[in-house]
Design a protein around this motif. Structure first.
Motif, mmCIF file in Angstrom:
data_model
loop_
_atom_site.group_PDB
_atom_site.id
_atom_site.type_symbol
_atom_site.label_atom_id
_atom_site.label_comp_id
_atom_site.label_asym_id
_atom_site.label_seq_id
_atom_site.Cartn_x
_atom_site.Cartn_y
_atom_site.Cartn_z
ATOM 1 N N UNK A 73 -4.956 5.652 -13.374
ATOM 2 C CA UNK A 73 -4.699 4.214 -13.263
ATOM 3 C C UNK A 73 -3.251 3.872 -12.913
ATOM 4 N N UNK A 114 -2.222 4.346 -10.319
ATOM 5 C CA UNK A 114 -2.422 3.936 -8.928
ATOM 6 C C UNK A 114 -2.449 2.419 -8.773
ATOM 7 N N UNK A 115 -2.758 1.718 -9.855
ATOM 8 C CA UNK A 115 -2.929 0.273 -9.736
ATOM 9 C C UNK A 115 -1.627 -0.490 -9.899
ATOM 10 N N UNK A 159 1.835 -1.784 -3.283
ATOM 11 C CA UNK A 159 1.072 -0.553 -3.495
ATOM 12 C C UNK A 159 1.931 0.546 -4.085
ATOM 13 N N UNK A 190 -6.019 -5.277 -18.008
ATOM 14 C CA UNK A 190 -5.814 -4.884 -16.612
ATOM 15 C C UNK A 190 -6.024 -3.387 -16.424
ATOM 16 N N UNK A 244 -7.921 0.349 -16.217
ATOM 17 C CA UNK A 244 -9.177 0.818 -15.650
ATOM 18 C C UNK A 244 -10.211 0.929 -16.765
ATOM 19 N N UNK A 291 -13.339 -6.787 -16.528
ATOM 20 C CA UNK A 291 -11.913 -6.463 -16.579
ATOM 21 C C UNK A 291 -11.105 -7.622 -15.996
ATOM 22 N N UNK A 292 -9.798 -7.572 -16.198
ATOM 23 C CA UNK A 292 -8.921 -8.591 -15.624
ATOM 24 C C UNK A 292 -8.026 -7.935 -14.591
ATOM 25 N N UNK A 293 -7.708 -8.690 -13.572
ATOM 26 C CA UNK A 293 -6.910 -8.130 -12.486
ATOM 27 C C UNK A 293 -5.522 -8.732 -12.488
ATOM 28 N N UNK A 294 -4.560 -7.843 -12.395
ATOM 29 C CA UNK A 294 -3.164 -8.234 -12.397
ATOM 30 C C UNK A 294 -2.745 -8.694 -11.005
ATOM 31 N N UNK A 313 -4.850 -11.224 -0.584
ATOM 32 C CA UNK A 313 -6.208 -10.848 -0.193
ATOM 33 C C UNK A 313 -7.060 -10.571 -1.426
ATOM 34 N N UNK A 314 -6.482 -9.807 -2.357
ATOM 35 C CA UNK A 314 -7.214 -9.450 -3.564
ATOM 36 C C UNK A 314 -7.561 -10.713 -4.358
ATOM 37 N N UNK A 361 -11.475 -12.209 -5.324
ATOM 38 C CA UNK A 361 -11.961 -12.449 -6.679
ATOM 39 C C UNK A 361 -12.269 -13.925 -6.912
ATOM 40 N N UNK A 362 -11.403 -14.811 -6.385
ATOM 41 C CA UNK A 362 -11.542 -16.229 -6.738
ATOM 42 C C UNK A 362 -12.119 -17.081 -5.618
#
Lengths: 638, 252
Positions: free
Chosen positions: A72, A74-75, A161, A237, A239, A279-282, A380-381, A385-386
């Motif tokens: 994780x 990687x995120x 990234x 946030x 994995x 899950x929640x995304x940062x 983009x992300x 999601x939204x």
């Protein structure tokens, strides 16, 4: 017991160099006689396995994913700090150390933080040499951006990234060693026990997640680089596979768990949309370089379109409260401010759980293309999601559990109180104190992995005879029997609730009672309720399938069972710490303006807990913190 | 919750007990799904129902659920990751489907990716390709300052375009030949573009392409399905670059 971190003495500037010289070395010809187990292959574990393998040790590395490239780490999006001072804006090793100690609200060890700051520069060089494509300017030099809690630009990045690129760098170095035969890689293995023989860590027991086989591995040292535990909140946030299991198994075998109550709630995450959410995304903190955070001033405006709320009716609350740091105030402060706005009924979006992060001014100043170049993948992300376009309307953000500053207690050599057990990266407690600054997690993982453990583990290994214990030892046999028995227990309960239901239930208790604002009542409530959920789990959980095949429910049952024990410890630590510091905010301890009130007289120590058995109170051990280089001061970002 | 519209969907899912089982499609119903559910959250809901009914849940690989770890791997209605532009299946949301839709869900299918169970495949072949040369052979420590070798911004940017690969294997799953040329080409190109990778460029491209063939991946016949399937939009020009590097290597 008073714990000794075994930190070097003398001038801080020489401390790491002196310590490295004082460490005994393993003769190059003898290194191959030593076996080292590395559990977890993210930034810390991957970098460490690669570096130790290259030095000539035999490394056996384990990860629960299908490849070490997926850890994780990687995120992580935003970046990695280093004291290079390329922009000549006043940075130095000492300033990075100062910012980190202050950001951590004076609850970290000075010597560890100095070392981290010192080797931060080597990390950048190392990653560049590996072919990590950092952002560059048109002249070809490395570019920097700013992050929270700092007034200099010291963050190196690769688009949004950075974690991915750094992890793939470590993964490539690890792959090279796997090819060379110095590292044996075991994918899809989950550590389910630490084997301790005569008080010394000698190996691990793992489950082969494909065949279900329970396997044992012996070594001369065991390293855990198994990440953090904020999935104890269920929604975070992290994995889905991130757990406290490896650390908790070690704790149950005697390793002290330090500062579990120091958890970081990240301010810029996409708000929860519904109950089913997994899950929640940062959204990277780097967005706060160009985004302005605000909430409506009037309650009647919360359901209006943001564009229909005039500037005068917007409260840019971070800029108002912290004029010198503004939108780049540290995470704990920013998260609490957002929660305060929402608690006051000024939150936006579903359930009133959200504030705006607005790019309109930056787009006007810099152009939409510039913003796209800097954060395109994040926008983009967000849209995926939204279904909202953040170039046209502000993002909605809300705090979410993100990082664990607490972890297994380690000394300056990263060795736990169990000889032979080393703990790296987020899994240990060492450098972030009560709050981690942005872009410092990647720095710590790679520092521990590339530049600390390769030196300090040698100092331990010279004291042990290689290969002294094998998996034929009765402790290994017993460990396998115990692990199998526990797995069979999960499978035999055959109750009426799924593992996820229990996890969600625990998560709600943790978030409501042990989240961003903790009180004596809320914590006592958690300590009362968690054992009830735990009891029900052991009587009413339903796990289908068998143990001799790939079984994700069984994997998850083990993780949730451990969270159900560990969550209580987290609450106990938070209850005992009668002060507010960093990510630990006790409502009883605040200054009149709502800022955290530390108690340096009574709580300037690391709290390390010793497991005493199920349903028994753990015992607290203390390591006093001394501040000789950076003077204790009230943390202010105003 | 602002809207309470829910959907009911029919899922036709590949079930396979293990590598030796022939496998078959099974039909399930997904109920009470909202447009805000992610695709995997929809499957979570189906699995919760299956578990409570005492049935084996559908297993699938997943981890970060934010589109970066590359663990999730499902062919949805014939398209790897579901066919939404630059989107992993974990980032695919149910607003892309309609009430009453029938959805086919399958694992990656490629000779080099044997099925482990249901939707989970073995992708260690991709690790094998990287192990054959997807690195610079620098030691830990003893490297020059990060700014000692300047890299022009356009070069750094192009290398990053290639480096965005998440190693999910969708390119292989999408390719009629089961080729891993986009995956391999991306890594070869990233390192060939950067000065740090040039010293070993010849050996790298030879060794990585050799490993690729030995792992049972097919060859490229320019269908460009890999680029269409790639959740990071990795461009096929990196296959062309790999081919150039490969040709150059024959004369080096």
């Amino acid at each position: 017991m008073i714990l000794d971190g075994k930190c070097p003495t003398g001038p801080i500037e020489k401390s790491w160099d002196k310590h490295r010289f004082d460490l005994k070395l393993v003769n190059p010809a003898n290194k191959r006689k030593y076996n080292i187990i590395m559990v977890g292959t993210g930034l810390a574990g991957g970098a460490a396995a690669a570096s130790l393998g290259e030095l000539g040790y035999n490394v056996q590395a384990f990860c629960y994913q299908d490849s070490p490239r997926r850890a994780h780490s990687i995120a992580a999006q935003g970046g990695i700090n280093a004291a290079k001072n390329y922009p000549s804006d006043g940075d130095s090793i000492l300033r990075l150390m100062y910012d980190t100690i202050k950001g951590g609200d004076f609850r970290a060890r000075e010597a560890d933080v100095w070392r981290l700051s010192q080797v931060s520069n080597n990390i950048i060089d190392q990653c560049v040499a590996q072919g990590v494509p950092f952002a560059r300017d048109y002249a070809g030099y490395l570019d920097n951006r700013s992050f929270g809690g700092a007034q200099v630009s010291r963050t190196f990045y690769s688009r949004g990234l950075t974690g991915q690129q750094l992890l793939l760098g470590a993964y490539s170095a690890l792959s090279r060693q796997i090819k060379a035969g110095t590292v044996q890689m075991y994918n899809r293995r989950e550590m389910l026990d630490l084997v301790v023989v005569d008080g010394v860590a000698r190996g691990i027991t793992v489950r082969n997640m494909v065949t279900g086989e329970i396997e044992s591995y012996a070594a001369d040292a065991v390293c855990l680089a198994t990440g953090g535990y904020v999935n104890v909140f269920y929604l975070s946030t992290n994995a889905k596979g991130c757990s406290v299991t490896a650390n908790w198994k070690a704790a149950k075998k005697g390793a002290f768990f330090a500062n579990p109550c120091y958890t970081q709630i990240h301010p810029t995450c996409i708000p929860q949309a519904g109950e089913y959410q997994s899950k929640l995304t940062l959204m990277s903190e780097s967005l706060r370089n160009d985004g302005r955070i605000w909430a409506p001033k009037k309650k009647e405006d919360v359901s209006k379109l943001p564009a229909d709320i005039s500037d005068a009716d917007r409260d840019y609350f971070l800029e108002r409260k912290y004029p010198s740091y503004g939108n780049l105030a540290p995470r704990d402060i920013s998260s609490r401010s957002a929660k305060e706005a929402c608690d006051a009924g000024l939150g936006v979006g579903p359930g009133g759980r959200g504030v705006y992060l607005d790019f309109a001014d930056s787009i006007k100043r810099l152009s939409e293309d510039t913003i796209r170049e800097r954060y395109g993948n994040l926008f983009e992300m967000y849209e995926k999601i939204t279904d909202e376009n953040a170039y046209k309307r502000p993002m909605r953000i809300y705090p979410a559990p993100h990082y664990a500053m607490g972890g297994l207690w380690v000394d300056y050599n990263l060795m736990s109180n169990i000889p032979g057990l080393f703990v790296l990266g987020e899994a240990n407690f060492s450098v972030h104190g009560a709050n981690r600054l942005g872009a410092s997690a990647l720095m710590q993982g790679l520092s521990d992995g590339y530049f600390v453990i390769p030196y300090t583990i040698g100092g331990y290994l010279v004291t042990v005879k290689p290969g002294a214990v094998t998996t034929d030892h009765p402790e290994f046999k017993k460990s396998v029997v115990d692990v199998k028995a526990t797995n069979n227990k999960y499978l035999s309960i055959n109750g009426k609730k799924t593992v996820s239901e229990f996890h969600r239930e625990l998560g709600k208790v943790m978030w409501n009672n042990v989240g961003m604002a903790r009180s004596k009542e809320s914590l006592n409530e958690a300590i009362k309720v968690i054992p009830q959920i735990r009891d029900e789990f052991w009587n009413n959980v339903k796990v289908t399938g068998s143990g001799t095949e790939l079984n994700q429910q069984l994997e998850n049952a083990g993780r949730v069972a451990d969270f159900l024990e560990f969550g209580e410890l987290l609450a106990r630590d938070a209850l005992h710490r009668e002060e507010s510091c960093g990510g630990h905010f006790r409502v009883e301890h605040q200054l009149p303006d709502g800022e955290a009130m530390r108690d340096d007289v009574n709580f300037s120590y690391v709290g390390a807990w010793e497991y005493k058995g199920n349903d028994k109170e753990p015992e607290l051990h203390k390591e006093p913190l001394k501040f000789e280089t950076i003077h204790l001061a009230v943390r202010s970002y105003k | 919750m602002s809207d309470h519209k829910t959907m009911t969907l029919t899922l036709i899912v590949w079930r396979q007990k293990n590598a030796n089982d022939p496998g078959k499609f099974e039909t399930y119903s997904a109920k009470n799904i909202t447009e805000h559910h992610s695709f995997l959250e929809m499957l979570d809901c189906v699995n919760e129902d299956l578990i409570l009914a005492g049935k084996e849940p559908i297993v699938f690989d997943h981890d970060c659920r934010e589109g970066i770890c590359g663990m999730c791997s499902q062919v949805v209605n014939g398209a790897p990751h579901g066919g939404q532009d630059r989107t992993t299946v974990c980032q695919l949301h149910m607003r892309k489907f309609k009430d009453g839709d029938t959805i086919y869900i399958e694992p990656w299918r490629a000779r080099a990716f044997p099925i482990i169970k249901d939707l989970i495949v073995d992708r260690t072949a991709l690790d094998t390709i990287i192990q054959a040369g997807g690195y610079t052979s620098c030691h830990t420590g003893g490297v020059p300052d990060g700014n000692a070798i300047l890299i022009p911004k356009p070069i750094a940017e192009e290398a990053t375009d290639a480096a965005e690969c998440i190693g999910c294997g969708a390119c292989v799953a999408g390719c009629p030949n089961g080729a891993a040329m986009l995956f391999t080409g991306a890594k070869v190109s990233q390192l060939a573009l950067l000065p740090q990778g040039k010293a070993e460029a010849v050996a790298r491209v030879k060794n990585m392409t050799k490993a690729m063939m030995e792992c049972g991946f097919g060859n490229c016949t320019n269908h460009y399905e890999c680029q269409a399937a790639c959740p990071k939009g990795i461009n096929v020009k990196f296959i062309a670059r790999m081919n150039r590097e490969f040709l150059k290597a024959q004369f080096a």
